[in-house]
Structure formats: structure tokens, C-alpha cells
Design a protein around this motif. Structure first.
Motif, short mmCIF file in Angstrom:
data_model
loop_
_atom_site.label_atom_id
_atom_site.label_comp_id
_atom_site.label_asym_id
_atom_site.label_seq_id
_atom_site.Cartn_x
_atom_site.Cartn_y
_atom_site.Cartn_z
N GLU A 134 0.83 -1.21 0.00
CA GLU A 134 0.00 0.00 0.00
C GLU A 134 0.86 1.26 0.00
OE1 GLU A 134 -2.42 -0.51 3.43
OE2 GLU A 134 -3.73 -2.03 2.50
N ALA A 135 1.95 1.24 0.77
CA ALA A 135 2.84 2.40 0.83
C ALA A 135 3.52 2.63 -0.51
CB ALA A 135 3.88 2.21 1.92
N ILE A 136 3.97 1.58 -1.18
CA ILE A 136 4.60 1.71 -2.50
C ILE A 136 3.64 2.32 -3.51
CG2 ILE A 136 5.46 0.39 -4.49
CD1 ILE A 136 6.82 -1.50 -2.52
N SER A 137 2.40 1.81 -3.52
CA SER A 137 1.39 2.34 -4.45
C SER A 137 1.16 3.83 -4.22
CB SER A 137 0.07 1.58 -4.28
OG SER A 137 0.21 0.23 -4.63
N CYS A 138 1.10 4.22 -2.95
CA CYS A 138 0.86 5.61 -2.61
C CYS A 138 2.02 6.50 -3.06
CB CYS A 138 0.65 5.73 -1.10
SG CYS A 138 0.33 7.42 -0.53
#
Length: 473
Positions: free
Chosen positions: A64-68
Motif C-alpha cells: 500500500e505504501a509503495i502504491s501511494c
């Protein structure tokens, strides 16, 4: 069970990350940018720099952090895929970045907008020249297709027309300039057109030739510099090779058999390859032709167009991606190269066909991100009956020259800066005939030209000097 070694074996490039640095997105997004701008690649989270799996505590949060971060800091958005793997009971996350079609891909943050490229194992900011290539790639254009400010009516293409007729046996038609992509319907030259014009205005269309004394760079026996259209440079390169390499022969009962140091077609193929596939966006650059006692080395600006290293590939499997497709197509129309992209294989095959070939003489190809190099080794077979035949060649060449050509040789020996117009006036022969005589002297390996049309001078080769010495005795 899957191992990290098996995963990286499938990657064109990769980086290891122990964990996701959420507070320092540039530290890993620069790799995302470089992979998207190049051949693609993967980042493996949960693996240390030594390639040892240490695992991730919360794979879902990392995803989720990478996508953000990619959404907030990358422009345009690259095509990525996140794949979790379980290795030795621990979770590893693979961030797979695909090669992009809309380059350049920028990291945007901290008041910066930077496109990165891959150089070895590092992701570095792209230079202005590399940015130009990325922009061309992203707009599906090539450098040779870009328009120039030059007009077709201000340029001539006699050299191209004569070469076309000589090599194809067909008459040249001006409409070919348009169909080949050298001019537009409005009469503007493309970069390819400017490179094929008789007096090419492209300053980077240059060739430096050097015959070194020995097997390493040191003292130069002969050197020459040429600027002009691609076909002229190709012609001068082949003349320089002929003038600065040995030709041997083997005595036979009914005559003799020529035994050249190099396969002429292999050298021609190499020179064509370098002129066509070189990177013309590098201003102030040129093709280098270096001849040593035991090899010919050709070096040009620009590595493999797809970013890979030729020494890591089987040349039989090298794709026919072309940095300059218009130049390549014209050369194919002139029968200088094949459209299926088998030039490197042909260099090897032509060299291998020489009598006395040994495996250690196999041509070598090397590349870096900024240059490509071809090395062709001399077929220096040592055996009884093979010898240097300078004196014999001198006799043969002298017999083939006309009285007028010998007079021209005398004038050049006296004044190396003499112009063709001055030769015409002194001999009372039209310029067109003088040009044919000069071409004969060059193709015979007697004469070369050093420098440009205005400030250059004629240079007698070693063979030329031998011919002149024989005439004056």
C-alpha cells in the motif's frame, strides 16, 4: 521452493532493499524511474545488499505504501506489479517495473523533476543527451526522422545517386528522396537527409582514422580525419583500410593466390554497422577507426539501442532494433546491409572464411551505455611461401595507371594542397575527368585525403610513395 537467485535470474536489472524507506521515497523511486526509462527491472524488499533474505513483517502495508508513493511522486505513472514471495519461511516483495512506452518517467519531489537511467548497477540522473533519447522514444520518433531547417533545393545528392546506380544497376529518381524519408513533401531535409547530402551540414558526421605503429596506441604511422556525408565517410574508411593493411600471397605452380589480412566484406559490414547504429545525438562525437599491427578496432558513440550489453548476448540472438531506421533502410536499399539485422553474424562468418582462420581470431564486440566497439583480428598466418609483396604490388599498380594519373601523382607530391580545379587547369582536362583519376588513385590504395574539402591535403600512402619512387628512378 523458490530462491532469490531464481528470481533475479529472470530480471533484466534488480536492486535489493532491506525495507521500504517511506520517509525517503527518492532513495528507491530513482530505481523505478530508471527501470521504466530502460529495459525494466525489479526491486526486492526484504533482502539485504548481500542477497540474503531477511523478510518483511507486513507485506500488505509495504504494498500500500509503495502504491501511494508511486502515485504521489512519479510522472507519468509507470506500469508496475507487486508480487509477494515466500522464501525460507519469510516474505519478500518483488516490485516489478516494466519498460515504459511514455518516457521519460520522472521522479517529482523536493522541488525536483528528475528522470533517471540505469548505468551498470546504479540509477543516475539522465544527461541532456540521454533526455533527448528518452523524449524521442516516448514520442515514438527517432533522431534520423526529425526535421531540420535545411531545404532540399539548397543541397545536392549526387554521391547518393551515383552510389545507388553503381550498387543496384538502376537509375536514380529524385522521388526516392521522399520515399526514403530523406525529405518531406514541403522540401525540408530530415536529419537522415542531411547526413546523406553531398556536403553534409552535420558536424558530428566525422571519421577519425589512425594507423598505429605496433599493437598499442603510441606513435601514429598514418592518420586522417574526414567530415561529410555517410557514404563519403564509408568510402574513405575502406580506402584507409586498404592503404594501411598488408596483402600477402602464396606462390602456386600456375601463379599466385592473394591472402589478405582481413576479409574486406567483414570490414565493410563493421563500418556500415557503426555509421548506421551510432548515436548522432552526441554532439562533438565521431567514429574512430584504429588499425594496429594485429587488429582493426572501430568505435562509435552510443551503446546498444535497447540498453543491453553486447558482450552478455549471443550475437545470433541480437534483435534488429535500430536507433536510426531511416539510415538503415537507405543502406539496405543500396545493398550495403541486410534488413534482417544479421551484420554481426556476417562479420564473424566472413572472417571465418579466410584461409588460415583460427578460433582466437574470432571478432569481438563490446559495448557500454555510451559506446560500441568492434574488433577484427588480422589473419596473420606465418608459413613458408607467404610474404609481403609491396614491391610486386607497386609494379602491378604502376602498369595500371595512365600517363595523366602519373602526372597528377607528381603534382600532388610537389604540392599536397593542390585543388582539383588547379589540376584541371594545369593538365587542360575537365574537372570531371580529374575526379575520376583521383578516385582511381584512391581505390588503388595510392592516395588518401586528410582533412576537409577546403583546408585538407592529399597524402600519399606507403604504396603511393613506392610508386612515386619507382617513377623517379
Amino acid at each position: 521452493m523458490t530462491t532469490i537467485q531464481e528470481l533475479i535470474a529472470e530480471c533484466t536489472a534488480y536492486d535489493y532493499k532491506v525495507a521500504l524507506e517511506e520517509s525517503k521515497p527518492k532513495s528507491w523511486l530513482k530505481s523505478v524511474s530508471a527501470f521504466a526509462n530502460g529495459m525494466g527491472g525489479s526491486l526486492f524488499y526484504g533482502v539485504n545488499n548481500e542477497g540474503i533474505v531477511v523478510g518483511l513483517a507486513d507485506v500488505q502495508h509495504v504494498c500500500e505504501a509503495i502504491s501511494c508513493k508511486i502515485r504521489d511522486y512519479m510522472d507519468p505513472l509507470p506500469d508496475v506489479e507487486m508480487i509477494p514471495h515466500r522464501i525460507d519461511g519469510m516474505y519478500v516483495l518483488q516490485l516489478k517495473v516494466k519498460s515504459g512506452n511514455y518516457t521519460p518517467y520522472y521522479y517529482v519531489g523536493d522541488g525536483q523533476r528528475i528522470a533517471f537511467i540505469r548505468v551498470g548497477d546504479e540509477s543516475l540522473p539522465a544527461t541532456s543527451e540521454q533526455m533527448l533519447r528518452l523524449v524521442l522514444k516516448g514520442t515514438n520518433r527517432t533522431y534520423d526522422s526529425l526535421l531540420t531547417d535545411y531545404k532540399v533545393e539548397d543541397n545536392s545528392f549526387a554521391f547518393l545517386a551515383n552510389t545507388f546506380k553503381k550498387r543496384t544497376g538502376q537509375e536514380w529518381d529524385k522521388k526516392y528522396l521522399l520515399s526514403f524519408g530523406l525529405v518531406t513533401e514541403e522540401g525540408q531535409l530530415t536529419n537522415a537527409g542531411a547526413l546523406f547530402a553531398d556536403y553534409s551540414p552535420m558536424s558530428q558526421s566525422r571519421l577519425y582514422c589512425t594507423r598505429w605503429d605496433g599493437k598499442e596506441k603510441g606513435d601514429a604511422i598514418n592518420d586522417a580525419e574526414y567530415t561529410g556525408n555517410v557514404l563519403l565517410l564509408l568510402n574513405e574508411a575502406m580506402n584507409f583500410v586498404k592503404s594501411n593493411t598488408k596483402r600477402g600471397w602464396e606462390k602456386l605452380p600456375d601463379g599466385r593466390k592473394n591472402k589478405p589480412e582481413y576479409a574486406e566484406r567483414a570490414v565493410l559490414e563493421a563500418m556500415v554497422n557503426h555509421f548506421i547504429h551510432r548515436d548522432y545525438t552526441v554532439m562533438g562525437s565521431e567514429v574512430h577507426l584504429d588499425i594496429y599491427d594485429d587488429r582493426i578496432v572501430v568505435t562509435s558513440p552510443g551503446g546498444m539501442y535497447n540498453g543491453m550489453l553486447i558482450q552478455n548476448l549471443n550475437i545470433a540472438d541480437v534483435s534488429s532494433e535500430r536507433r536510426n531506421p531511416i539510415l538503415a533502410n537507405v543502406m539496405a536499399q543500396l545493398d550495403y546491409m541486410e534488413k534482417r539485422g544479421s551484420g554481426l553474424t556476417r562479420i564473424c562468418n566472413e572472417t571465418k572464411a579466410l584461409e588460415g582462420y583460427r578460433d582466437e581470431l574470432k571478432p569481438v564486440f563490446k559495448s557500454t551505455p555510451t559506446q560500441f566497439q568492434t574488433i577484427i583480428y588480422a589473419n596473420a598466418e606465418e608459413e613458408v611461401g607467404v610474404k609481403d609483396v609491396t614491391k610486386d604490388v607497386t609494379k602491378d599498380v604502376t602498369k595500371e595507371l595512365s600517363e595523366r594519373q602519373l602526372v597528377i601523382l607528381q603534382m600532388i607530391y610537389t604540392n599536397a594542397s593542390i585543388t582539383i580545379s588547379e589540376m584541371s587547369q594545369k593538365t587542360g582536362v575537365v574537372i570531371r575527368t580529374i575526379k575520376r583519376d583521383i578516385e582511381k588513385l584512391q581505390t588503388s590504395g595510392i592516395l588518401t585525403r586528410k582533412g576537409g574539402r577546403k583546408d585538407g591535403e592529399w597524402v600519399l600512402t606507403d604504396l603511393g610513395k613506392s610508386v612515386f619512387d619507382k617513377l623517379t628512378k
